[in-house]
Design a protein around this motif. Sequence first.
Motif, PDB file in Angstrom:
ATOM      1  N   SER A 159      47.729  40.421  49.596  1.00 26.38           N
ATOM      2  CA  SER A 159      48.801  40.729  50.527  1.00 26.38           C
ATOM      3  C   SER A 159      50.010  39.848  50.229  1.00 26.38           C
ATOM      4  CB  SER A 159      48.331  40.503  51.966  1.00 26.38           C
ATOM      5  OG  SER A 159      49.339  40.864  52.880  1.00 26.38           O
ATOM      6  N   VAL A 160      51.195  40.454  50.236  1.00 25.09           N
ATOM      7  CA  VAL A 160      52.413  39.726  49.915  1.00 25.09           C
ATOM      8  C   VAL A 160      53.556  40.285  50.745  1.00 25.09           C
ATOM      9  CG1 VAL A 160      52.996  41.273  48.008  1.00 25.09           C
ATOM     10  CG2 VAL A 160      53.824  38.901  47.976  1.00 25.09           C
ATOM     11  N   GLN A 161      54.547  39.453  50.987  1.00 22.76           N
ATOM     12  CA  GLN A 161      55.715  39.899  51.734  1.00 22.76           C
ATOM     13  C   GLN A 161      56.669  40.673  50.823  1.00 22.76           C
ATOM     14  OE1 GLN A 161      57.432  36.366  53.527  1.00 22.76           O
ATOM     15  NE2 GLN A 161      56.089  36.537  55.312  1.00 22.76           N
ATOM     16  N   PRO A 162      57.487  41.537  51.397  1.00 19.70           N
ATOM     17  CA  PRO A 162      58.491  42.239  50.583  1.00 19.70           C
ATOM     18  C   PRO A 162      59.335  41.252  49.790  1.00 19.70           C
ATOM     19  CG  PRO A 162      58.381  43.199  52.761  1.00 19.70           C
ATOM     20  CD  PRO A 162      57.519  41.965  52.802  1.00 19.70           C
ATOM     21  N   GLY A 163      59.579  41.607  48.539  1.00 14.56           N
ATOM     22  CA  GLY A 163      60.308  40.725  47.636  1.00 14.56           C
ATOM     23  C   GLY A 163      59.426  39.785  46.850  1.00 14.56           C
ATOM     24  N   GLY A 164      58.170  39.727  47.203  1.00 12.99           N
ATOM     25  CA  GLY A 164      57.235  38.825  46.533  1.00 12.99           C
ATOM     26  C   GLY A 164      56.713  39.396  45.235  1.00 12.99           C
ATOM     27  N   SER A 165      55.816  38.628  44.615  1.00 11.24           N
ATOM     28  CA  SER A 165      55.264  39.001  43.312  1.00 11.24           C
ATOM     29  C   SER A 165      53.746  38.867  43.312  1.00 11.24           C
ATOM     30  CB  SER A 165      55.831  38.098  42.210  1.00 11.24           C
ATOM     31  OG  SER A 165      57.231  38.220  42.100  1.00 11.24           O
ATOM     32  N   LEU A 166      53.126  39.686  42.482  1.00 12.97           N
ATOM     33  CA  LEU A 166      51.700  39.591  42.216  1.00 12.97           C
ATOM     34  C   LEU A 166      51.472  39.922  40.748  1.00 12.97           C
ATOM     35  CD1 LEU A 166      49.985  41.402  45.244  1.00 12.97           C
ATOM     36  CD2 LEU A 166      49.829  38.974  44.691  1.00 12.97           C
ATOM     37  N   ARG A 167      50.382  39.387  40.206  1.00 16.33           N
ATOM     38  CA  ARG A 167      50.006  39.720  38.840  1.00 16.33           C
ATOM     39  C   ARG A 167      48.568  40.231  38.846  1.00 16.33           C
ATOM     40  NH1 ARG A 167      48.574  36.047  33.612  1.00 16.33           N
ATOM     41  NH2 ARG A 167      49.552  37.325  31.993  1.00 16.33           N
ATOM     42  N   LEU A 168      48.411  41.462  38.402  1.00 13.12           N
ATOM     43  CA  LEU A 168      47.082  42.067  38.306  1.00 13.12           C
ATOM     44  C   LEU A 168      46.546  41.908  36.889  1.00 13.12           C
ATOM     45  CD1 LEU A 168      47.672  45.433  40.228  1.00 13.12           C
ATOM     46  CD2 LEU A 168      47.087  43.181  41.143  1.00 13.12           C
ATOM     47  N   SER A 169      45.238  41.762  36.808  1.00 15.39           N
ATOM     48  CA  SER A 169      44.565  41.682  35.513  1.00 15.39           C
ATOM     49  C   SER A 169      43.471  42.727  35.443  1.00 15.39           C
ATOM     50  CB  SER A 169      43.948  40.297  35.302  1.00 15.39           C
ATOM     51  OG  SER A 169      44.916  39.287  35.319  1.00 15.39           O
ATOM     52  N   CYS A 170      43.231  43.218  34.242  1.00 12.89           N
ATOM     53  CA  CYS A 170      42.163  44.187  34.009  1.00 12.89           C
ATOM     54  C   CYS A 170      41.439  43.793  32.739  1.00 12.89           C
ATOM     55  CB  CYS A 170      42.749  45.580  33.869  1.00 12.89           C
ATOM     56  SG  CYS A 170      41.559  46.819  33.306  1.00 12.89           S
ATOM     57  N   ALA A 171      40.175  43.413  32.878  1.00 12.18           N
ATOM     58  CA  ALA A 171      39.404  42.944  31.735  1.00 12.18           C
ATOM     59  C   ALA A 171      38.300  43.933  31.402  1.00 12.18           C
ATOM     60  CB  ALA A 171      38.804  41.576  32.040  1.00 12.18           C
ATOM     61  N   ALA A 172      38.232  44.306  30.136  1.00 11.58           N
ATOM     62  CA  ALA A 172      37.172  45.197  29.668  1.00 11.58           C
ATOM     63  C   ALA A 172      36.038  44.371  29.088  1.00 11.58           C
ATOM     64  CB  ALA A 172      37.718  46.139  28.598  1.00 11.58           C
ATOM     65  N   SER A 173      34.813  44.781  29.373  1.00  4.50           N
ATOM     66  CA  SER A 173      33.662  44.050  28.857  1.00  4.50           C
ATOM     67  C   SER A 173      32.566  45.031  28.476  1.00  4.50           C
ATOM     68  CB  SER A 173      33.144  43.051  29.900  1.00  4.50           C
ATOM     69  OG  SER A 173      32.720  43.730  31.065  1.00  4.50           O
ATOM     70  N   GLY A 174      31.649  44.558  27.640  1.00  5.82           N
ATOM     71  CA  GLY A 174      30.542  45.399  27.192  1.00  5.82           C
ATOM     72  C   GLY A 174      30.549  45.552  25.689  1.00  5.82           C
ATOM     73  N   SER A 175      29.752  46.487  25.209  1.00  8.17           N
ATOM     74  CA  SER A 175      29.639  46.737  23.769  1.00  8.17           C
ATOM     75  C   SER A 175      30.781  47.638  23.317  1.00  8.17           C
ATOM     76  CB  SER A 175      28.284  47.371  23.456  1.00  8.17           C
ATOM     77  OG  SER A 175      27.227  46.516  23.840  1.00  8.17           O
ATOM     78  N   ILE A 176      31.917  47.026  23.067  1.00  5.90           N
ATOM     79  CA  ILE A 176      33.174  47.751  22.807  1.00  5.90           C
ATOM     80  C   ILE A 176      33.547  47.628  21.337  1.00  5.90           C
ATOM     81  CG2 ILE A 176      35.638  47.800  23.303  1.00  5.90           C
ATOM     82  CD1 ILE A 176      34.941  46.750  26.129  1.00  5.90           C
ATOM     83  N   SER A 177      33.925  48.753  20.746  1.00  2.00           N
ATOM     84  CA  SER A 177      34.447  48.723  19.388  1.00  2.00           C
ATOM     85  C   SER A 177      35.954  48.457  19.408  1.00  2.00           C
ATOM     86  CB  SER A 177      34.146  50.030  18.675  1.00  2.00           C
ATOM     87  OG  SER A 177      34.695  50.021  17.378  1.00  2.00           O
ATOM     88  N   SER A 178      36.663  49.180  20.272  1.00  2.71           N
ATOM     89  CA  SER A 178      38.093  48.950  20.413  1.00  2.71           C
ATOM     90  C   SER A 178      38.568  49.445  21.761  1.00  2.71           C
ATOM     91  CB  SER A 178      38.884  49.631  19.292  1.00  2.71           C
ATOM     92  OG  SER A 178      38.793  51.030  19.390  1.00  2.71           O
ATOM     93  N   VAL A 179      39.661  48.855  22.236  1.00  4.10           N
ATOM     94  CA  VAL A 179      40.321  49.294  23.466  1.00  4.10           C
ATOM     95  C   VAL A 179      41.681  49.836  23.077  1.00  4.10           C
ATOM     96  CG1 VAL A 179      41.144  48.650  25.746  1.00  4.10           C
ATOM     97  CG2 VAL A 179      39.120  47.521  24.795  1.00  4.10           C
ATOM     98  N   ASN A 180      41.890  51.107  23.302  1.00  6.89           N
ATOM     99  CA  ASN A 180      43.141  51.733  22.885  1.00  6.89           C
ATOM    100  C   ASN A 180      44.145  51.696  24.026  1.00  6.89           C
ATOM    101  OD1 ASN A 180      41.744  51.976  20.553  1.00  6.89           O
ATOM    102  ND2 ASN A 180      41.649  54.190  20.539  1.00  6.89           N
ATOM    103  N   ASP A 181      44.683  52.844  24.433  1.00  5.89           N
ATOM    104  CA  ASP A 181      45.677  52.847  25.499  1.00  5.89           C
ATOM    105  C   ASP A 181      45.094  52.284  26.790  1.00  5.89           C
ATOM    106  OD1 ASP A 181      47.375  56.001  24.667  1.00  5.89           O
ATOM    107  OD2 ASP A 181      47.249  54.064  23.657  1.00  5.89           O
ATOM    108  N   MET A 182      45.913  51.490  27.484  1.00  2.98           N
ATOM    109  CA  MET A 182      45.531  50.953  28.785  1.00  2.98           C
ATOM    110  C   MET A 182      46.618  51.300  29.786  1.00  2.98           C
ATOM    111  SD  MET A 182      43.977  47.200  27.759  1.00  2.98           S
ATOM    112  CE  MET A 182      42.874  47.116  29.170  1.00  2.98           C
ATOM    113  N   GLY A 183      46.228  51.470  31.026  1.00  3.86           N
ATOM    114  CA  GLY A 183      47.215  51.841  32.022  1.00  3.86           C
ATOM    115  C   GLY A 183      46.832  51.381  33.414  1.00  3.86           C
TER     116      GLY A 183
END
Length: 125
Positions: free
Chosen positions: A11-35
């Motif tokens: 939760s943040v006030q108007p005008g504030g900032s947040l940073r989201l992270s998304c981590a992939a894990s598992g038996s991965i060969s490659s991670v292509n497009d992310m969104g």
Amino acid sequence: QVQLEESGGGSVQPGGSLRLSCAASGSISSVNDMGWYRQGPGKERELVAAITIDGAANYADSVKGRFAISRDNAEKTSYLQMNALKPEDTAVYYCKAFIVVRDATFGDFYGKDYWGEGTLVTVTS
């Protein structure tokens, strides 16, 4: 088993900032497009920002100039820096990634979209 895990919502006030992270894990060969997508109350899920494996990014008009997507290929992680947040940015934010895996039995490579479970961002005074 492949997983995408988001973090950084809150939760943040108007005008504030947040940073989201998304981590992939598992038996991965490659991670292509992310969104990053979001779904606000009573609204359909919409694309917020996307980034290719080479770093080319595109944004929804509503977030251009305020949000920035980036990625760390070595860490299989994408980030969404959100600045100048507005109440209308309130939504559940979902990470999506096209991930290539190798079949353990036959050795073939195949890819598909994976989704995270979402992280809630609330912008309110």
